[in-house]
Design a protein around this motif. Structure first.
Motif, short mmCIF file in Angstrom:
data_model
loop_
_atom_site.label_atom_id
_atom_site.label_comp_id
_atom_site.label_asym_id
_atom_site.label_seq_id
_atom_site.Cartn_x
_atom_site.Cartn_y
_atom_site.Cartn_z
N UNK A 1 7.61 7.29 3.93
CA UNK A 1 7.68 5.90 3.47
C UNK A 1 8.89 5.20 4.07
N UNK B 1 -2.11 12.27 -3.11
CA UNK B 1 -0.91 11.49 -2.77
C UNK B 1 -1.09 10.00 -2.92
N UNK B 2 -2.26 9.57 -3.47
CA UNK B 2 -2.59 8.14 -3.60
C UNK B 2 -2.57 7.43 -2.24
N UNK B 3 -2.94 8.18 -1.19
CA UNK B 3 -3.08 7.56 0.12
C UNK B 3 -4.47 6.93 0.17
N UNK B 4 -4.68 6.01 1.14
CA UNK B 4 -6.03 5.42 1.21
C UNK B 4 -6.74 5.88 2.47
N UNK C 1 -0.12 -1.86 10.72
CA UNK C 1 -0.77 -1.80 9.39
C UNK C 1 -1.66 -0.55 9.33
N UNK D 1 -1.00 2.86 7.50
CA UNK D 1 -1.33 3.24 6.12
C UNK D 1 -2.52 4.20 6.10
N UNK E 1 0.83 -1.22 0.00
CA UNK E 1 0.00 0.00 0.00
C UNK E 1 0.86 1.27 0.00
N UNK E 2 1.83 1.35 0.92
CA UNK E 2 2.51 2.65 1.05
C UNK E 2 3.56 2.91 -0.04
N UNK E 3 4.00 1.86 -0.72
CA UNK E 3 4.96 2.12 -1.81
C UNK E 3 4.31 2.86 -2.98
N UNK E 4 2.98 2.91 -3.02
CA UNK E 4 2.27 3.63 -4.08
C UNK E 4 2.15 5.13 -3.78
N UNK F 1 8.21 4.46 7.78
CA UNK F 1 7.33 3.32 8.04
C UNK F 1 7.99 2.00 7.65
#
Lengths: 62, 500
Positions: free
Chosen positions: B271, B497-500, B88, B91, A53-56, B274
């Motif tokens: 990144x 930022x393509x975060x979820x 986890x 994220x 997930x975070x590599x994106x 983490x």
């Protein structure tokens, strides 16, 4: 479902396995290949999925 | 020369190098509260990962977790890895904390809550919760150092002397240059922690005939420790959940770690932080648990399981020099946690209690001065608690359960934190009531030792505070404008930022 919802479901599944496998499946396995190995592989699955997930993520300016 | 001399010598070198690094960090210290408490939010990925690791992992690991493994077996691994699995959730939370920290200039996680709920009482309540429950957590680090120095020196260094040394180092390193000196010394200390523990574990496993032989010996000598629950009844599901639930949410409930989510300078640094932490945590957890298992074979029958590590280090199979280096590694782990806690508590007091409630017009300079005074005061309180608890025995006074008990109190802020990021309908009143009632339940159950239906205090507190937050919020008026603006900003920024 959104990506975020999938990630929450995956996390919930991991937590369910955290209890279900060691206490109900491996409770009589008194070996290193029992709960010890399970928890090691289980957390690696959590770590790898976090990496996926975070590599994106990409750079943003807040 | 005697072992005691070399122990003092090693401690002296460690303090000198740590002080040198802290003083170097001071050269880059700028002015202002954000600079002192957050290193101006410009910390690189490597240092961010190491300071997060060193702050999270403490004497708890090589002493407390090893002791819990020694006493209760493989459940200790599951308990600690449940924490790592909980990471986890980073994220979701890491980008959210980071984005709003940069946009709104929050210094502490409590300030974030005050602003989001538009009520200073929310931040102040969470701040008091942190003040109350982080004292025992800091104290267990001090106890760990005291036990260790006492054990490695063969009793020549009293437990209280070890505690005193740790307090002085923590005060110095958090005061010299704030987050900058803490982060730099943390990075140095994290490297010592992981390298020394890996080397000494290698020596012990080698003495036991290698991994294959070590595992065979465990299966034949202590098979009952390799499954849950153990034959002696340890790690029932109730005990596991009681210990693991506060740990699962540690990343957001403990302000000394959640404050670090504000410091990476970029998304790339986030990144690295983490990813680096997850790798560090996985390796360090396995080392600590295997270390505890090796103690069950090499030093069986100890009355106090927290003394498993000092007893193991005192064995002739471990060269004295290596034992001293490992002792310094564990001391580093503890001090790097305490100084981070002291710095966070000082920022929380200065920003959320002093400025938030007592004197809203205080200047930035005045706020900083107040924060710097809080550091030694909190350190002395932790010192007294550690001194008192170090003489006690039993599961409740072991390092691992005591640490988890401290986090059980902080767990009561979790619904409020979730609400801030995921629920527009959450209100200040719901947040304050749920935190106060939950914390009272945890404190009362903890102090009386009461575990209704076998469930631990943190579980009861959580079971009450979650619905309380929801019900009281639904019955009161939310800060709609702020919620729309805050969550609206996050929605757009997360997408970019393509975060979820």
């Amino acid at each position: 479902m959104t990506k975020s919802a999938w990630a929450w479901v995956w996390f919930g599944l991991l937590l369910a396995l955290d209890i279900a496998i060691p206490w109900y499946v491996l409770t009589n396995v008194e070996k290193m290949s029992g709960a010890f190995l399970f928890w090691t592989i289980w957390v690696l699955a959590a770590i790898i999925s976090a990496f996926i997930i975070f590599l994106r993520w990409r750079e943003v300016k807040p | 020369m005697s072992v005691t001399f070399w122990v003092w010598f090693g401690i002296g070198i460690y303090i000198a190098v740590g002080l040198g690094i802290a003083l170097m960090a001071r050269r880059q210290l700028g002015a202002g509260v954000s600079e002192f408490f957050l290193a101006d939010r410009k910390v690189g990925g490597f240092v961010s990962a190491l300071t997060y690791s060193a702050t999270t992992y403490s004497a708890f690991m090589m002493i407390g977790l090893a002791g819990l493994t020694y006493l209760s077996g493989v459940g200790a691994l599951g308990f600690e890895l449940t924490y790592l699995c909980g990471m986890f959730m980073m994220v979701f939370f890491l980008p959210r904390f980071w984005l709003v920290g940069k946009k709104y200039g929050y210094v502490s996680p409590m300030e974030l809550l005050s602003d989001r709920y538009q009520n200073r009482g929310v931040g102040a309540t969470a701040a008091i919760l942190a003040m109350v429950f982080l004292v025992p957590y800091s104290a267990v680090q001090l106890m760990g150092i005291g036990y260790l120095m006492n054990g490695v020196s063969g009793g020549a260094i009293p437990v209280v002397a070890g505690i005193g040394i740790a307090v002085l180092c923590a005060i110095a390193w958090s005061n010299i240059a704030g987050m900058r000196s803490v982060a730099w010394t943390d990075a140095f200390q994290a490297l010592i922690m992981i390298v020394t523990s890996a080397v000494v574990l290698g020596v012990v496993i080698n003495a036991l005939g290698g991994f294959g032989s070590f595992f065979d010996k465990l299966e034949s000598a202590v098979p009952g420790l390799l499954s849950v629950p153990t034959a002696k009844g340890a790690f029932s599901i109730n005990m596991f959940i009681g210990l693991a639930l506060p740990w699962l949410f540690f990343l957001i409930s403990n302000p000394q770690v959640s404050q670090r989510l504000f410091i990476p300078k970029s998304v790339t640094a986030m990144k690295q932080m983490l990813g680096g932490f997850l790798i560090f945590g996985f390796i360090y957890t396995l080392i600590s648990v295997l270390w505890g298992f090796s103690a069950t074979l090499l030093v069986p029958g100890l009355e106090n399981a927290d003394k498993a590590t000092p007893s193991l280090l005192a064995l002739p199979i471990i060269p004295t020099g290596l034992a001293i280096v490992v002792m310094i590694g564990i001391t580093a782990a503890a001090i790097s946690t305490i100084d981070s806690i002291l710095l966070t508590l000082s920022s929380v007091w200065a920003r959320d209690i002093h400025k938030g409630l007592i004197n809203p017009k205080v200047s930035e300079k005045g706020e900083l001065r107040v924060g710097q005074w809080v550091i030694p005061i909190m350190a002395i309180i932790a010192f007294v608690f550690a001194w008192w608890a170090a003489g006690k025995t039993g599961l409740n006074f072991m390092i691992a359960p005591l640490s988890s008990a401290a986090s059980a109190g902080l767990l009561m802020a979790v619904p409020t934190i979730f609400g801030a990021f995921f629920w527009k309908r959450g209100t200040a009143f719901g947040a304050i009531v749920s935190m106060i009632v939950g914390a009272i339940i945890v404190l009362v159950f903890q102090l009386t030792g009461w575990k209704p239906l076998g469930w631990w205090p943190g579980v009861w507190g959580f079971v009450v505070c979650v619905p309380l937050f929801v019900i009281v919020s639904l019955a009161t008026k939310p800060p709609r404008d702020k919620a729309e603006e805050f969550l609206g900003y996050l929605k757009g920024a997360l997408k970019k930022g393509r975060f979820i």
